[in-house]
Design a protein around this motif. Structure first.
Motif, PDB file in Angstrom:
ATOM      1  N   UNK A   1     -69.667 -37.931  -6.871  1.00 19.09           N
ATOM      2  CA  UNK A   1     -70.038 -38.106  -8.264  1.00 19.09           C
ATOM      3  C   UNK A   1     -71.269 -37.288  -8.509  1.00 19.09           C
TER       4      UNK A   1
ATOM      5  N   UNK B   1     -65.035 -33.449 -21.081  1.00 21.82           N
ATOM      6  CA  UNK B   1     -64.179 -34.004 -20.032  1.00 21.82           C
ATOM      7  C   UNK B   1     -63.121 -32.999 -19.633  1.00 21.82           C
TER       8      UNK B   1
ATOM      9  N   UNK C   1     -64.689 -30.364 -17.498  1.00 26.48           N
ATOM     10  CA  UNK C   1     -64.994 -30.852 -16.157  1.00 26.48           C
ATOM     11  C   UNK C   1     -63.735 -30.978 -15.310  1.00 26.48           C
TER      12      UNK C   1
ATOM     13  N   UNK D   1     -65.246 -31.090 -11.558  1.00 27.14           N
ATOM     14  CA  UNK D   1     -66.582 -31.668 -11.432  1.00 27.14           C
ATOM     15  C   UNK D   1     -66.431 -33.172 -11.553  1.00 27.14           C
ATOM     16  N   UNK D   2     -66.921 -33.909 -10.566  1.00 32.58           N
ATOM     17  CA  UNK D   2     -66.772 -35.355 -10.636  1.00 32.58           C
ATOM     18  C   UNK D   2     -67.759 -35.919 -11.643  1.00 32.58           C
ATOM     19  N   UNK D   3     -67.307 -36.821 -12.458  1.00 34.16           N
ATOM     20  CA  UNK D   3     -68.230 -37.408 -13.433  1.00 34.16           C
ATOM     21  C   UNK D   3     -67.902 -38.874 -13.631  1.00 34.16           C
ATOM     22  N   UNK D   4     -68.829 -39.566 -14.235  1.00 33.94           N
ATOM     23  CA  UNK D   4     -68.627 -40.951 -14.657  1.00 33.94           C
ATOM     24  C   UNK D   4     -69.039 -41.039 -16.109  1.00 33.94           C
ATOM     25  N   UNK D   5     -68.250 -41.757 -16.875  1.00 30.89           N
ATOM     26  CA  UNK D   5     -68.489 -41.803 -18.317  1.00 30.89           C
ATOM     27  C   UNK D   5     -69.001 -43.174 -18.694  1.00 30.89           C
TER      28      UNK D   5
ATOM     29  N   UNK E   1     -79.288 -48.362 -13.890  1.00 29.36           N
ATOM     30  CA  UNK E   1     -78.225 -48.730 -12.956  1.00 29.36           C
ATOM     31  C   UNK E   1     -77.774 -47.552 -12.120  1.00 29.36           C
ATOM     32  N   UNK E   2     -77.766 -46.378 -12.732  1.00 25.09           N
ATOM     33  CA  UNK E   2     -77.134 -45.256 -12.057  1.00 25.09           C
ATOM     34  C   UNK E   2     -78.100 -44.251 -11.478  1.00 25.09           C
TER      35      UNK E   2
ATOM     36  N   UNK F   1     -77.762 -42.925  -7.887  1.00 22.96           N
ATOM     37  CA  UNK F   1     -76.599 -42.201  -7.391  1.00 22.96           C
ATOM     38  C   UNK F   1     -76.415 -40.843  -8.024  1.00 22.96           C
TER      39      UNK F   1
ATOM     40  N   UNK G   1     -65.513 -56.669 -23.943  1.00 19.81           N
ATOM     41  CA  UNK G   1     -66.871 -56.155 -24.143  1.00 19.81           C
ATOM     42  C   UNK G   1     -66.870 -54.999 -25.147  1.00 19.81           C
TER      43      UNK G   1
ATOM     44  N   UNK H   1     -67.482 -52.037 -24.981  1.00 18.74           N
ATOM     45  CA  UNK H   1     -66.970 -50.745 -24.565  1.00 18.74           C
ATOM     46  C   UNK H   1     -65.469 -50.613 -24.749  1.00 18.74           C
TER      47      UNK H   1
ATOM     48  N   UNK I   1     -63.469 -47.162 -25.704  1.00 18.52           N
ATOM     49  CA  UNK I   1     -62.381 -46.589 -24.907  1.00 18.52           C
ATOM     50  C   UNK I   1     -61.134 -46.413 -25.753  1.00 18.52           C
TER      51      UNK I   1
END
Lengths: 157, 551
Positions: free
Chosen positions: B1, B21, B24, B29-33, B48-49, B52, B376, B378, B382
């Motif tokens: 990541x 996205x 990538x 390219x590894x990603x987190x959304x 939180x992130x 990493x 939630x 989010x 999404x």
């Protein structure tokens, strides 16, 4: 014992009972064998560590059998494919791409890929924090297990 | 990541995110959304992130505050900020190590010069004068006097410099406005990398249209950007003219249209669309009885029978639909609506699917702010993100239905506010409160984008309805209940509605100052500084402070 006493007229009854017993024995053996086959399939589905809910339902001998199956599978995988061994439980269907987009279906937290007894030593950098509805783009081999467990979902766009 | 994407909750950001996205994924390219809807979520996600990830990409958030101070990152973290909010904080502009801004080259930033704002601290120390030893007393005293004079001169210079700096910064940061859409910046990036696709172009179009629907950019900028996109559209979509080489009907095509400005009219009936679009509703004054009659006159002038007009648009007679746009434009000119047509784009794929860019904007925005919570926050994000992909037509249709409900609710609220005279002039601004109003769906307006949309429509309608010349030039502040249990209110300030408005909003700073001076319990959570949340009890003193501040 009654047969030994020589009462020939009971032979048929005894044979009948014996056949029933044999049949019951065959049924039980078939059931136990089917359980073994399913436990074997569990190794391919869940990986080397079974979830507690499943282990709860297995007898001690079955757990031992599972461990021995695990070991023999690991030995085989190590012997195939050169120095590092080949993890046959990955990529059961031919993959279309090296990286896939996944979405997290429930809160899972962080985890380190632990392949247990397999020999693959890829650089296991930790996967990201898996919170519900977070989306990630990760190499396929990291996600497969979690997809099978239902934690992640492959997003097709 | 490798990369963490922090995406704000508006349609422009969603479109930019989709383009990024796709890029990538192309490059593995590894990603987190992670979706974020306010400063608090941004900080939480960062904390939180941060262990990493070393690279963070912020989309439509973070340019207008001092990022390094708020987030306190390590030395080796990098931030790439693609944000349409202006003015960009000077620290972000002049930081050349950790913060990289993605901005179009011809975007006018007007950043003050470096020397006017930053200055190395030199000879601050009052006691740095080293006493040389063994000199005569009189000489020493003369030197001492010279030193004192020098030091006072320096102090005065410094005070003047600081005063000038404060003034420059105040002028620079006083007004909030928006620059080029982030989706367009991302598309530019894709184009430079030669990886642009028709899909990405469509997302760029939707991003720009979102800025226009929410009234964030001037008409001129919109037209200029449409011109830029038009060149890309013709580059990607020129194959239809040639009969031999035309594409299959299932392929996606984008077409430039000089279309009607009626919201969702192809998915609704023409009558409903005329009633629920702010431009027509305000110009015809549809909240009054004469307004309704004027609408009927308008339809009669065009020769459209009422029965046809109230049907679903797709079922209208073909003969009526053929010259509809020109007919409506002609009649609209007679009724005082000169800008009923607007330059935009539409997308085609398959036989049934034709959508205009503004349709998608309304649908996605209402999906994102859907109050029927199924999980939630989010989840809505999404869903909205998914609806932008062409494969998820069911989500898009759900969004269109929600958008229709939202537009109807907005028009009803506007009508009731104007008829009951809820918009009152407080001196330097107009004020309207939804706190005591009995509206069915007042919860719909507890979300910032819906409330902003409502406020803009209300101001347009108010300007058309009032006879007071001075009131027509005033800005509007709108208040709506946000959370009944916690007793919070959300307030939105929008600039005045004029023909050549430059869409610059000064309420961000004004809200901050008023909150400070009254020590109200406020929360400046949204990325747009002109939206603020406060406790219901503090509302009146906050307003009083604002009035005194702005008069």
């Amino acid at each position: 014992s009654e047969a030994k006493a020589g009462r020939t007229d009971l032979i048929f009854l005894i044979r009948f009972r014996h056949c029933c017993l044999l049949r019951n024995q065959r049924c039980l053996l078939a059931y136990l064998y089917d359980r073994l086959l399913r436990i074997r399939a569990l190794r391919w589905e869940y990986g080397s560590v079974l979830p507690n809910t499943v282990q709860f339902h297995m007898a001690a001998e079955e757990v031992e059998w599972f461990n021995r199956y695990k070991k023999s599978l690991a030995t085989y995988m190590r012997s195939v494919g050169g120095e590092e061994g080949l993890d046959l439980t990955q990529d059961l269907k031919p993959p279309k791409s090296l990286y896939i987009e996944v979405r997290c279906l429930r809160d899972y937290g962080e985890f380190e890929i632990d392949d247990g007894t397999t020999v693959l030593k890829k650089d296991c950098d930790t996967t990201p924090l898996l919170k519900k509805n977070s989306q990630h783009f990760l190499p396929r081999w990291k996600c497969e297990q979690l997809i099978r467990q239902g934690v992640l979902e492959h997003v097709l766009s | 990541q490798r990369v963490l994407l922090l995406v704000a909750s508006d349609v422009d950001a969603l479109c930019a995110c989709k383009i990024l996205q796709a890029l990538f994924q192309c490059d593995h390219v590894q990603y987190t959304l992670v979706p974020v809807s306010g400063w608090q979520e941004l900080e939480t996600a960062f904390l939180e992130h941060k262990d990493q990830f070393k690279y963070f990409v912020l989309i439509n958030c973070g340019a207008n505050v001092d990022l390094l101070e708020i987030l306190q990152p390590e030395e080796d973290t990098f931030f790439f900020v693609c944000d349409s909010h202006r003015p960009i904080n000077v620290v972000n502009v002049y930081n050349d190590t950790q913060i990289k801004l993605l901005v179009k080259q011809d975007d006018d930033l007007d950043v003050p010069a470096y020397d006017d704002i930053f200055r190395d601290d030199e000879d601050e120390e009052e006691d740095s004068e080293n006493e040389s030893d063994g000199s005569e007393p009189s000489e020493k005293r003369r030197r001492f006097e010279e030193d004192v004079i020098e030091r006072t001169m320096k102090r005065r210079q410094r005070r003047e410099w600081e005063a000038r700096r404060r003034e420059i910064l105040f002028d620079y940061e006083q007004y909030e406005y928006h620059g080029t859409s982030s989706a367009m910046v991302m598309f530019d990036l894709a184009w430079i990398m030669s990886k642009d696709l028709n899909d990405m172009l469509w997302w760029a179009i939707v991003g720009l249209t979102d800025q226009w629907v929410q009234d964030k950019i001037t008409q001129m900028k919109y037209v200029t950007d449409i011109g830029i996109l038009q060149r890309h559209v013709s580059r990607h979509n020129h194959r239809n003219e040639d009969e031999e080489n035309s594409l299959s009907i299932d392929c996606m095509r984008i077409a430039f249209e000089y279309d009607l400005r009626l919201a969702l009219y192809q998915h609704w009936s023409l009558y409903e669309s005329l009633c629920n679009t702010s431009y027509t509703s305000a110009s015809l004054k549809l909240w009054s009885v004469q307004g309704q009659k004027r609408l009927l006159d308008f339809l009669a002038d065009m020769g459209l029978p009422l029965k046809q007009v109230k049907q679903k648009f797709n079922s209208m007679d073909m003969s009526l639909k053929e010259n509809l746009r020109e007919m409506i434009e002609e009649s609209a000119n007679k009724f005082g609506m000169k800008d009923l047509r607007v330059q935009t784009f539409s997308i085609h794929f398959g036989f049934k699917n034709k959508f205009s860019a503004s349709d998608i904007v309304y649908a996605t925005a209402s999906l994102m702010e859907n109050i029927e919570k199924e999980g939630p926050e989010t989840t809505n994000f999404i869903k909205a993100l998914d609806s932008l992909s062409r494969g998820n037509l069911d989500k898009l249709h759900q969004g269109l239905d929600l958008a229709k409900k939202q537009l109807r609710a907005i028009q009803q609220t506007v009508a009731s506010c104007i008829c009951t005279n809820l918009v009152i002039s407080q001196g330097p601004f107009l004020y309207c409160s939804l706190m005591e109003v009995r509206i069915f769906d007042v919860k719909l307006f507890s979300k910032p984008v819906s409330l902003c949309l409502l406020s803009k429509y209300l101001l347009k309608s108010f300007v058309c309805s009032t006879k007071n010349k001075r009131c027509k030039l005033l800005p509007l502040i709108m208040a709506a209940p946000m959370d009944v249990e916690q007793g919070t209110v959300i307030m939105v300030g929008i600039p005045p509605e004029t023909e050549s408005s430059d869409k610059k909003n000064f309420f961000g700073r004004a809200f901050e100052k008023a909150a400070d001076s009254t020590s109200s319990r406020t929360l400046h959570n949204h990325f747009d500084m002109s939206i603020i949340e406060l406790k219901t009890e503090d509302r009146s003193k906050f307003l009083d402070a604002l009035i005194s501040l702005l008069s």
